[in-house]
Design a protein around this motif. Sequence first.
Motif, short mmCIF file in Angstrom:
data_model
loop_
_atom_site.label_atom_id
_atom_site.label_comp_id
_atom_site.label_asym_id
_atom_site.label_seq_id
_atom_site.Cartn_x
_atom_site.Cartn_y
_atom_site.Cartn_z
N UNK A 3 1.36 79.14 35.11
CA UNK A 3 -0.05 79.34 34.79
C UNK A 3 -0.45 78.79 33.42
N UNK A 4 0.42 78.94 32.43
CA UNK A 4 -0.02 78.63 31.07
C UNK A 4 -0.34 77.15 30.88
N UNK A 5 0.24 76.29 31.70
CA UNK A 5 -0.09 74.86 31.61
C UNK A 5 -1.59 74.66 31.81
N UNK A 6 -2.21 75.50 32.65
CA UNK A 6 -3.64 75.39 32.93
C UNK A 6 -4.46 76.21 31.95
N UNK A 7 -3.87 77.27 31.40
CA UNK A 7 -4.59 78.11 30.43
C UNK A 7 -4.72 77.42 29.08
N UNK A 8 -3.86 76.42 28.83
CA UNK A 8 -3.83 75.76 27.53
C UNK A 8 -4.73 74.54 27.46
N UNK A 9 -5.70 74.45 28.36
CA UNK A 9 -6.55 73.26 28.41
C UNK A 9 -7.83 73.41 27.59
N UNK A 10 -7.86 74.36 26.66
CA UNK A 10 -8.96 74.47 25.71
C UNK A 10 -10.27 74.86 26.35
N UNK A 11 -11.33 74.13 25.98
CA UNK A 11 -12.68 74.46 26.44
C UNK A 11 -12.80 74.33 27.95
N UNK A 12 -11.93 73.53 28.55
CA UNK A 12 -11.99 73.33 30.00
C UNK A 12 -11.12 74.33 30.76
N UNK A 13 -10.73 75.40 30.08
CA UNK A 13 -9.86 76.40 30.71
C UNK A 13 -10.51 76.90 32.00
N UNK A 14 -9.76 76.87 33.11
CA UNK A 14 -10.31 77.37 34.38
C UNK A 14 -10.34 78.88 34.42
N UNK A 15 -11.02 79.41 35.42
CA UNK A 15 -10.94 80.83 35.70
C UNK A 15 -9.66 81.09 36.49
N UNK A 16 -8.94 82.13 36.11
CA UNK A 16 -7.76 82.55 36.87
C UNK A 16 -8.18 83.66 37.83
N UNK A 17 -7.69 83.55 39.06
CA UNK A 17 -8.16 84.42 40.14
C UNK A 17 -6.96 85.08 40.82
N UNK A 18 -7.09 86.37 41.11
CA UNK A 18 -6.01 87.06 41.81
C UNK A 18 -6.53 88.32 42.48
N UNK A 19 -5.65 88.95 43.21
CA UNK A 19 -5.93 90.24 43.86
C UNK A 19 -6.30 91.28 42.79
N UNK A 20 -7.09 92.26 43.18
CA UNK A 20 -7.51 93.30 42.24
C UNK A 20 -6.32 94.07 41.66
N UNK A 21 -5.19 94.06 42.35
CA UNK A 21 -4.00 94.77 41.84
C UNK A 21 -3.03 93.83 41.12
N UNK A 22 -3.39 92.57 40.96
CA UNK A 22 -2.45 91.63 40.35
C UNK A 22 -2.22 91.93 38.87
N UNK A 23 -3.25 92.32 38.15
CA UNK A 23 -3.08 92.60 36.71
C UNK A 23 -2.05 93.70 36.49
N UNK A 24 -2.16 94.78 37.24
CA UNK A 24 -1.20 95.88 37.09
C UNK A 24 0.20 95.43 37.48
N UNK A 25 0.30 94.64 38.54
CA UNK A 25 1.62 94.17 38.98
C UNK A 25 2.24 93.24 37.94
N UNK A 26 1.44 92.34 37.36
CA UNK A 26 1.95 91.45 36.32
C UNK A 26 2.39 92.23 35.09
#
Length: 312
Positions: free
Chosen positions: A111-134
């Motif tokens: 994921x971080x390869x895409x998060x490090x793209x500065x102003x063009x950073x995309x939205x990251x999308x996941x299941x509502x329970x993904x944050x807790x699982x991560x």
Amino acid sequence: MNVQGGRRILLLVAGLLLASASAQAARDLPMREIAPGVFVHEGRHAAWGEAENADVANLGFIIGEHCVAVIDTGGSPALGEALLRAVAQRTTRPVCYVINTHVHPDHVLGNRAFAATGADRPQFVGHARLTAALTARAPAHLAALERDSGVPRDVGLIVYPDLQVADRVQLDLGNRAIELRAWPTAHTDNDLTVHDPATGTLFAGDLVFVTHLPVVDGKLLGWLEVLSVLEGLPAARVVPGHGAVSADWPAAVVPQRTYLESLRDQVREAIRAGRTIGEAVASIPAPAGWRLVDAFHRRNVTASFAELEWED
């Protein structure tokens, strides 16, 4: 400098350029266009940590008229970077969404390869329970990545979803709307699928395995219930989380259903016979026709026993 010396330098420079081009080609991630604007990289059949760059899961992206949606980013930062290059090699349109189908490290640690793209950073999308699982699994993910791939532990490698899907969501890529659906606990408690109606392509994540033995990390019975619904979805082709893309849907999932139903029945029989969990693991035979059976079948029996021994 004489003519002969000049030729030697030219040959040397040409050799260096050729070597550089060959090295870059070796780093390029193989992608296949399985439908117009839909690209897939098929991971290797190996346990995470055993393959180079932890390249064991299927990854993909869909190109719309305005932007791109990436589906899963791979099991290491290097693999995520290779996927980012693969997108750039095929379109100049920006990545607007990075969708994680579930929490497992072979799907999220690029994921971080895409998060490090500065102003063009995309939205990251996941299941509502993904944050807790991560959050729960991040320490183990990072420790294993350091142990198996030599990547220093860095909490910044864990990228959490900005957009959380509790039921269904449509994302517009520019005259191309893709449909995301969150599922009850099945393979994990945070499974998400992506459907591209324009081509009938279903990215099923690890709800579907082909050739690679299915892995029970959520609820066996829940997974069988989800499969019953999933099999009814119209799709021209399915991209499993592991294994070859199949245009034979829903027949492609029949071997998986057969394995999971057999696992359920044999574990129930062991419980009725009064066997312990250890005895069940030792006595339930490994299935034929699957890859990575030694890595995952005993684990599946253990997880299923723990679930089914409390059935009414």
